[in-house]
Design a protein around this motif. Structure first.
Motif, mmCIF file in Angstrom:
data_model
loop_
_atom_site.group_PDB
_atom_site.id
_atom_site.type_symbol
_atom_site.label_atom_id
_atom_site.label_comp_id
_atom_site.label_asym_id
_atom_site.label_seq_id
_atom_site.Cartn_x
_atom_site.Cartn_y
_atom_site.Cartn_z
ATOM 1 N N UNK A 178 12.637 -7.876 2.876
ATOM 2 C CA UNK A 178 12.480 -7.712 4.329
ATOM 3 C C UNK A 178 12.509 -9.028 5.094
ATOM 4 N N UNK A 179 12.731 -10.125 4.387
ATOM 5 C CA UNK A 179 12.707 -11.421 5.051
ATOM 6 C C UNK A 179 11.332 -11.796 5.560
ATOM 7 N N UNK A 180 10.294 -11.199 4.969
ATOM 8 C CA UNK A 180 8.922 -11.526 5.356
ATOM 9 C C UNK A 180 8.446 -10.821 6.604
ATOM 10 N N UNK A 181 9.191 -9.819 7.081
ATOM 11 C CA UNK A 181 8.794 -9.064 8.276
ATOM 12 C C UNK A 181 8.857 -7.577 7.949
ATOM 13 N N UNK A 182 7.687 -6.956 7.841
ATOM 14 C CA UNK A 182 7.665 -5.560 7.401
ATOM 15 C C UNK A 182 6.465 -4.803 7.968
ATOM 16 N N UNK A 183 6.720 -3.546 8.306
ATOM 17 C CA UNK A 183 5.663 -2.586 8.639
ATOM 18 C C UNK A 183 5.556 -1.678 7.417
ATOM 19 N N UNK A 184 4.462 -1.805 6.697
ATOM 20 C CA UNK A 184 4.386 -1.273 5.331
ATOM 21 C C UNK A 184 3.484 -0.046 5.230
ATOM 22 N N UNK A 185 3.968 0.956 4.503
ATOM 23 C CA UNK A 185 3.131 2.065 4.049
ATOM 24 C C UNK A 185 2.824 1.823 2.579
ATOM 25 N N UNK A 186 1.552 1.790 2.239
ATOM 26 C CA UNK A 186 1.144 1.546 0.858
ATOM 27 C C UNK A 186 0.609 2.843 0.256
ATOM 28 N N UNK A 187 1.263 3.304 -0.803
ATOM 29 C CA UNK A 187 0.865 4.540 -1.472
ATOM 30 C C UNK A 187 0.199 4.160 -2.787
ATOM 31 N N UNK A 188 -1.114 4.341 -2.818
ATOM 32 C CA UNK A 188 -1.926 3.857 -3.927
ATOM 33 C C UNK A 188 -2.152 4.946 -4.970
ATOM 34 N N UNK A 189 -2.549 4.512 -6.158
ATOM 35 C CA UNK A 189 -2.869 5.454 -7.218
ATOM 36 C C UNK A 189 -4.209 6.111 -6.983
ATOM 37 N N UNK A 190 -4.668 6.884 -7.952
ATOM 38 C CA UNK A 190 -5.944 7.584 -7.829
ATOM 39 C C UNK A 190 -7.085 6.580 -7.717
ATOM 40 N N UNK A 191 -7.981 6.805 -6.782
ATOM 41 C CA UNK A 191 -9.094 5.893 -6.568
ATOM 42 C C UNK A 191 -10.096 5.982 -7.720
ATOM 43 N N UNK A 192 -10.822 4.874 -7.958
ATOM 44 C CA UNK A 192 -11.750 4.805 -9.066
ATOM 45 C C UNK A 192 -11.077 4.444 -10.370
ATOM 46 N N UNK A 193 -9.842 4.014 -10.273
ATOM 47 C CA UNK A 193 -9.040 3.687 -11.447
ATOM 48 C C UNK A 193 -8.778 2.189 -11.453
ATOM 49 N N UNK A 194 -9.003 1.527 -12.582
ATOM 50 C CA UNK A 194 -8.866 0.072 -12.644
ATOM 51 C C UNK A 194 -7.447 -0.388 -12.340
ATOM 52 N N UNK A 195 -6.458 0.428 -12.694
ATOM 53 C CA UNK A 195 -5.060 0.062 -12.439
ATOM 54 C C UNK A 195 -4.794 0.040 -10.940
ATOM 55 N N UNK A 196 -5.242 1.073 -10.245
ATOM 56 C CA UNK A 196 -5.055 1.135 -8.779
ATOM 57 C C UNK A 196 -5.723 -0.053 -8.112
ATOM 58 N N UNK A 197 -6.939 -0.349 -8.519
ATOM 59 C CA UNK A 197 -7.684 -1.449 -7.893
ATOM 60 C C UNK A 197 -6.946 -2.772 -8.045
ATOM 61 N N UNK A 207 1.180 -10.480 -0.027
ATOM 62 C CA UNK A 207 1.706 -10.372 1.346
ATOM 63 C C UNK A 207 0.853 -11.142 2.352
ATOM 64 N N UNK A 208 -0.354 -11.568 1.933
ATOM 65 C CA UNK A 208 -1.194 -12.356 2.842
ATOM 66 C C UNK A 208 -0.536 -13.681 3.210
ATOM 67 N N UNK A 209 0.446 -14.089 2.415
ATOM 68 C CA UNK A 209 1.156 -15.346 2.676
ATOM 69 C C UNK A 209 2.274 -15.173 3.700
ATOM 70 N N UNK A 210 2.477 -13.931 4.150
ATOM 71 C CA UNK A 210 3.560 -13.637 5.091
ATOM 72 C C UNK A 210 2.976 -12.974 6.337
ATOM 73 N N UNK A 211 2.747 -13.734 7.406
ATOM 74 C CA UNK A 211 2.134 -13.184 8.616
ATOM 75 C C UNK A 211 2.921 -12.016 9.215
ATOM 76 N N UNK A 240 6.711 5.844 12.943
ATOM 77 C CA UNK A 240 8.154 5.885 12.682
ATOM 78 C C UNK A 240 8.791 4.512 12.514
ATOM 79 N N UNK A 241 8.034 3.444 12.829
ATOM 80 C CA UNK A 241 8.578 2.091 12.692
ATOM 81 C C UNK A 241 8.400 1.522 11.286
ATOM 82 N N UNK A 271 12.799 -0.235 2.765
ATOM 83 C CA UNK A 271 12.754 -0.903 1.466
ATOM 84 C C UNK A 271 11.566 -0.406 0.648
ATOM 85 N N UNK A 272 11.824 -0.016 -0.581
ATOM 86 C CA UNK A 272 10.771 0.469 -1.477
ATOM 87 C C UNK A 272 10.636 -0.472 -2.665
#
Length: 343
Positions: A178-197, A207-211, A240-241, A271-272
């Motif tokens: 995305x060239x460091x510019x993205x409006x992101x939807x994050x789809x996480x795994x099941x909560x309470x799971x070490x992998x998801x965390x 992504x904290x390095x990309x304002x 929708x953005x 982008x996925x």
């Protein structure tokens, strides 16, 4: 973490040889599959020097084999037990039921299992089963998901991917896409799971390095294609953005792609990035729907058998073993499919 550097021989075979290639991947040595090991180890103070060929070995699978990762994991353990000529191999599947997994392990112990490999369903809950194994001095290797317990007593080692780094890698790949510019939807795994965390934290750190990259919505898809499709559809209506999606598993990426199609989106328009490295996920890179897919290697069998034998022989067993994964991108997806490595 010490790193083991090993050159793997490239295999070039046709897509029609997928089954053969998968079998070849399973036959790699444990050393070839290991990226790194912990300095902390477990050592058997009373080694029996028994061979696995004289022992009953059990494997407790946590989820159904309709999931490609679980299917390949199950196959890898079965083939590895066959390769070491285990006296008998016992297999159980908890089908996502924690109580059943505890009962499964206890049943295998009652059937005479002398060594166990367990793919934990959750990060807690196996203590009753561990206690029974400890009472009978049965060595246990845990794989894929970390679980509560004490190394060297409840279980010897955890073998799995670096889940935090998987999140970091996907964050970096999404920034690249995305060239460091993205409006992101994050789809996480099941909560309470070490992998998801771990995957959530790693992605956030990257992504904290990309304002210019912001997570506009983060919801669980429960590792489910159907749930992910519903969640992504709702997010697209509210936002929708959205131009980028991070899913923490390929199964959820499939649902995200269906939601994008239903919303009239074209391949590459959103982008996925995802995690697992399944054959379908890599194919979706070729077709343009997925930008990057970081493999979670399910071929634990050779490592698990190797470390159980080390324990029996009084050799040090690392308390944590990081398995080597592949990163699939548009640059290597076609070649990867031709090699038959994606599962």
């Amino acid at each position: 973490m010490k790193t083991t550097t090993i050159l793997l021989a490239a295999t070039c075979i046709g897509a029609a040889m997928l089954t053969v290639a998968s079998a070849q991947a399973a036959k790699q040595t444990a050393a070839q599959m290991i990226l790194g090991t912990s300095k902390a180890v477990c050592v058997n103070s009373h080694p029996s020097h028994a061979k696995l060929s004289s022992l009953v070995v059990g494997f407790s699978q946590s989820q159904g084999n309709q999931n490609p990762f679980r299917a390949e994991e199950t196959r890898s353990l079965r083939e590895a037990a066959h390769q070491v000529h285990a006296k008998r191999y016992i297999y159980t599947n908890a089908h996502s039921n924690e109580a059943k997994q505890v009962a499964d392990v206890e049943s295998m112990i009652n059937q005479g299992a002398q060594a166990l490999v367990i793919a934990p369903l959750n990060s807690t809950g196996l203590q009753p089963a561990f206690a029974q194994a400890v009472a009978k001095h049965i060595p246990i290797i845990t794989i894929d998901r970390e679980t509560a317990g004490t190394h060297c007593s409840d279980f010897l080692s955890f073998v799995g991917s670096d889940f935090y780094n998987q999140g970091v890698i996907d964050g970096r790949e999404l920034a690249k896409a995305t060239g460091g510019h993205a409006v992101i939807a994050e789809i996480q795994g099941a909560y309470g799971n070490s992998v998801e965390t771990a995957r959530t934290k790693g992605f956030a750190a990257a992504i904290s390095k990309y304002p210019g990259m912001k997570v506009i919505a983060a919801q669980t898809g429960n590792w489910s294609t159907t749930d992910a499709q519903k969640v992504v559809s709702q997010i697209l209506l509210a936002h929708p953005d959205v131009n980028a999606i991070y899913t923490q598993s390929d199964t959820m990426a499939y649902g995200a792609i269906t939601a994008l199609r239903d919303a009239g989106k074209k391949p590459g328009q959103v982008k996925i990035v995802t995690i697992d490295g399944t054959k379908q996920g890599v194919q979706d890179i070729v077709s343009g729907w997925i930008y990057a897919d970081d493999e979670t290697n399910p071929r634990f069998g050779p490592i698990a058998m190797h470390e159980i034998q080390n324990w029996l022989d009084g050799k040090p067993v690392p308390q944590k073993i990081t398995i080597r994964d592949h990163l699939y991108t548009p640059a290597n997806a076609k070649a990867a499919l031709a090699s038959g490595v994606p599962y």
